[in-house]
Design an enzyme around this catalytic site. Structure first.
Site, mmCIF file in Angstrom:
data_model
loop_
_atom_site.group_PDB
_atom_site.id
_atom_site.type_symbol
_atom_site.label_atom_id
_atom_site.label_comp_id
_atom_site.label_asym_id
_atom_site.label_seq_id
_atom_site.Cartn_x
_atom_site.Cartn_y
_atom_site.Cartn_z
ATOM 1 N N SER A 1 -2.476 -3.126 -0.803
ATOM 2 C CA SER A 1 -3.783 -3.117 -0.191
ATOM 3 C C SER A 1 -4.765 -4.128 -0.771
ATOM 4 O O SER A 1 -5.781 -4.421 -0.145
ATOM 5 C CB SER A 1 -4.399 -1.721 -0.331
ATOM 6 O OG SER A 1 -4.618 -1.410 -1.698
ATOM 7 N N SER B 1 0.014 -1.894 -4.761
ATOM 8 C CA SER B 1 -1.054 -2.728 -4.194
ATOM 9 C C SER B 1 -1.570 -3.867 -5.062
ATOM 10 O O SER B 1 -2.377 -4.661 -4.585
ATOM 11 C CB SER B 1 -2.240 -1.860 -3.798
ATOM 12 O OG SER B 1 -1.965 -1.261 -2.569
ATOM 13 N N LYS C 1 -12.129 -6.375 -6.104
ATOM 14 C CA LYS C 1 -11.678 -5.623 -4.933
ATOM 15 C C LYS C 1 -12.819 -4.684 -4.532
ATOM 16 O O LYS C 1 -13.459 -4.077 -5.403
ATOM 17 C CB LYS C 1 -10.418 -4.830 -5.284
ATOM 18 C CG LYS C 1 -9.818 -4.053 -4.111
ATOM 19 C CD LYS C 1 -8.518 -3.355 -4.517
ATOM 20 C CE LYS C 1 -7.854 -2.656 -3.336
ATOM 21 N NZ LYS C 1 -6.582 -1.999 -3.706
HETATM 22 N N1 GLN Z 1 1.271 0.497 0.387
HETATM 23 C C1 GLN Z 1 1.110 1.753 -0.278
HETATM 24 C C2 GLN Z 1 0.300 2.686 0.578
HETATM 25 O O1 GLN Z 1 0.048 2.336 1.666
HETATM 26 C C3 GLN Z 1 0.471 1.555 -1.625
HETATM 27 C C4 GLN Z 1 -0.955 1.220 -1.525
HETATM 28 C C5 GLN Z 1 -1.598 1.088 -2.861
HETATM 29 O O2 GLN Z 1 -0.945 0.831 -3.877
HETATM 30 N N2 GLN Z 1 -2.909 1.298 -2.873
HETATM 31 O O3 GLN Z 1 -0.082 3.734 0.195
#
Ligand code: GLN
Length: 484
Positions: free
Chosen positions: A151, A175, A76
């Site tokens: 994400s 995410s 990532k």
């Molecule tokens: N979807 C969540 C957010 O927008 C979690 C994102 C994540 O786990 N990095 O913050």
């Protein structure tokens, strides 16, 4: 080659069926041929990858190979990689060449794994659909009109599409687990403190945790084994030996007590997703487990609590991007204030700005007690709920996401509906517990993820519970049409 698991690839490399260089070339060719449909990579590191593969081949020939030696993977684009762009999905860091490696990057390199590139992600890991990336959205290989989740959507899509056998992700509120669910693969968010955050670009420091994506629990066990460990450079890293995650994979599930939070099976859960989860639970009963209803009374507050805590921490973490030291700097500025304002205005996208504004507001004098402090108090209650439940059961199960992958653009203008995609995952981060998502069927042709939640440092047990299910089901072996 591309459909094989890490365990199979490692055996083939050891037997000399093919070299790591050949395997790495095959992955790079697949990325070149297929990623135009997905946009899962931001950067492909062809030269470095081939050099690392040749080095791995030398180790294999010398009989010094470990289970990940010569195995291609993708990172990532949140993990710092020396001499390679590390963008975090943001225009702010589009020009940032990391001067050092994250601990996870170092550890995977030391294990002999071959990084072939950096994957697309929501900007600064803020999102559930990969649509906030400066580099454009990632498409779900199961249906390229739908989102892969976020994400870590690029990492999940790349593994689902068999561009790489494994990849890394990070999970602040879901995410790793939510994109794993939406792309039909296996993803694990470790206990907070298990995997070093050093060199992993910070979003919300008390929630962020790196972890593996794979197609099977066994492969996830291998990757986690190389990612985990104490790191004196991360003050929240826990000094405790790393379990042998493969050792317990085959343990029997006879007598396993599974808790089903009633709050996870009510209103808001898509009926077809719910039916797939029910069928998976029946499979566990056949494996000897017992199902008990439990309650997590405060879990309903987890999304509002998260959207105070995470923006508060992000507003502080992202203050370092000021256009002075590194990152985007606006051209032709009038003075210092103008440079700060315009560099940040141009460098950050809309969702990141929304979070910085919410967080700055919640932390401001006069509001701190009402919002941040209150959120921390409720966070403690959520943790207590989980710990109480975990005393009565061995593992908690439920859906990972409320429904299958949604359409690109469908929720982009409705932040609250987007935030609700993480309704079943966020509380796990607030409590710091490990959680996992495994493929458990399909709804309307799109994958459904079953979530497993365990006690602190119970990763080996989660992997065991996942592996036994994968021995009797083949959801995790299905490939998206066009990417077989
Ligand atoms: N979807 C969540 C957010 O927008 C979690 C994102 C994540 O786990 N990095 O913050």
């Amino acid at each position: 080659m591309h459909d094989k698991t890490v365990v199979e690839l490692s055996a083939a490399l050891g037997q000399g069926d093919f070299s790591s260089e050949e395997l790495t070339r095959a992955c790079l060719e697949r990325v070149a041929a297929l990623d135009g449909r997905l946009n899962s990579f931001i950067t492909v590191t062809q030269e470095q990858a081939l050099a690392a593969a040749r080095a791995a081949d030398t180790h294999i020939a010398a009989g010094e190979a470990g289970p990940l030696t010569g195995i291609p993977f993708a990172h990532k684009d949140i993990f710092c990689t020396r001499d390679v762009r590390t963008s975090c999905g943001s225009r702010m860091l589009d020009n940032f060449i990391a001067p050092y490696d994250a601990t996870v990057t170092q550890q995977l390199a030391a294990a002999g794994a071959v990084m072939i590139g950096k994957t697309n992600m929501d900007e600064f890991a803020m999102g559930s659909s990969n649509e906030t990336s400066y580099y454009g959205p990632v498409k779900n290989p199961w249906n390229t009109d739908t989102v892969p989740g976020g994400s870590s959507g690029g990492s999940a899509a790349a593994v689902a599409a068999r561009l790489v056998p494994v990849s890394t992700g990070t999970d602040t509120g879901g995410s790793i687990r939510q994109p794993a669910a939406l792309c039909g693969i296996t993803g694990l968010k470790p206990t907070y403190g298990r995997v070093s955050r050093y060199g992993m670009i910070a979003f919300a420091s008390s929630l962020d945790q790196g972890g593996p994506f794979a197609r099977s629990a066994e492969d996830a066990a291998l990757l986690l084994g190389a990612m985990a460990g104490f790191d004196p450079r991360d003050s929240t890293s826990v000094d405790r030996p790393v379990d042998d995650y493969r050792a317990a994979l085959n343990d029997s599930l006879e007598g396993l007590r599974i808790g089903l939070p009633k709050e996870f099976f009510g209103e808001g859960l898509d009926a077809r997703t719910g039916a797939a989860i029910e069928a998976a639970l029946q499979e566990y009963e056949k494996l000897g487990a017992t199902l008990t209803e439990i309650s997590l009374p405060h879990v309903g507050y987890s999304v509002p609590v998260y959207y105070v805590v995470a923006p508060a921490e992000c507003s502080s973490n992202l203050s370092r991007y000021d256009g002075v030291r590194f990152g985007h700097r606006a051209a032709d500025v009038k003075d210092l204030q103008d440079m700060y304002r315009r560099s940040r205005g141009e460098g950050f996208g809309a969702e990141v700005k929304r979070r910085i504004m919410i967080g700055t507001y919640a932390l401001s004098a006069g509001y701190y007690d009402a919002y941040y402090l209150k959120a921390q108090q409720v966070r403690r209650q959520i943790r207590e709920d989980y710990l109480g439940a975990i005393g009565e059961v061995d593992v908690i199960m439920g859906p990972t996401a409320p429904g299958e992958a949604f359409g690109l653009g469908e929720k982009a203008d409705d932040p609250v509906s987007m935030y609700l995609s993480d309704i079943y995952t966020i509380a796990v981060n607030l409590a710091g517990l490990p959680g996992m998502s495994i493929p458990a069927g399909f709804a309307d042709g799109l994958p459904v993820g079953l979530q497993l939640i365990g006690n602190y440092f119970d990763e080996a047990r989660l992997l065991n519970v996942a592996h036994r299910y994968q021995q009797v089901t083949d959801w995790h072996r299905q490939a998206p049409p066009g990417f077989e």
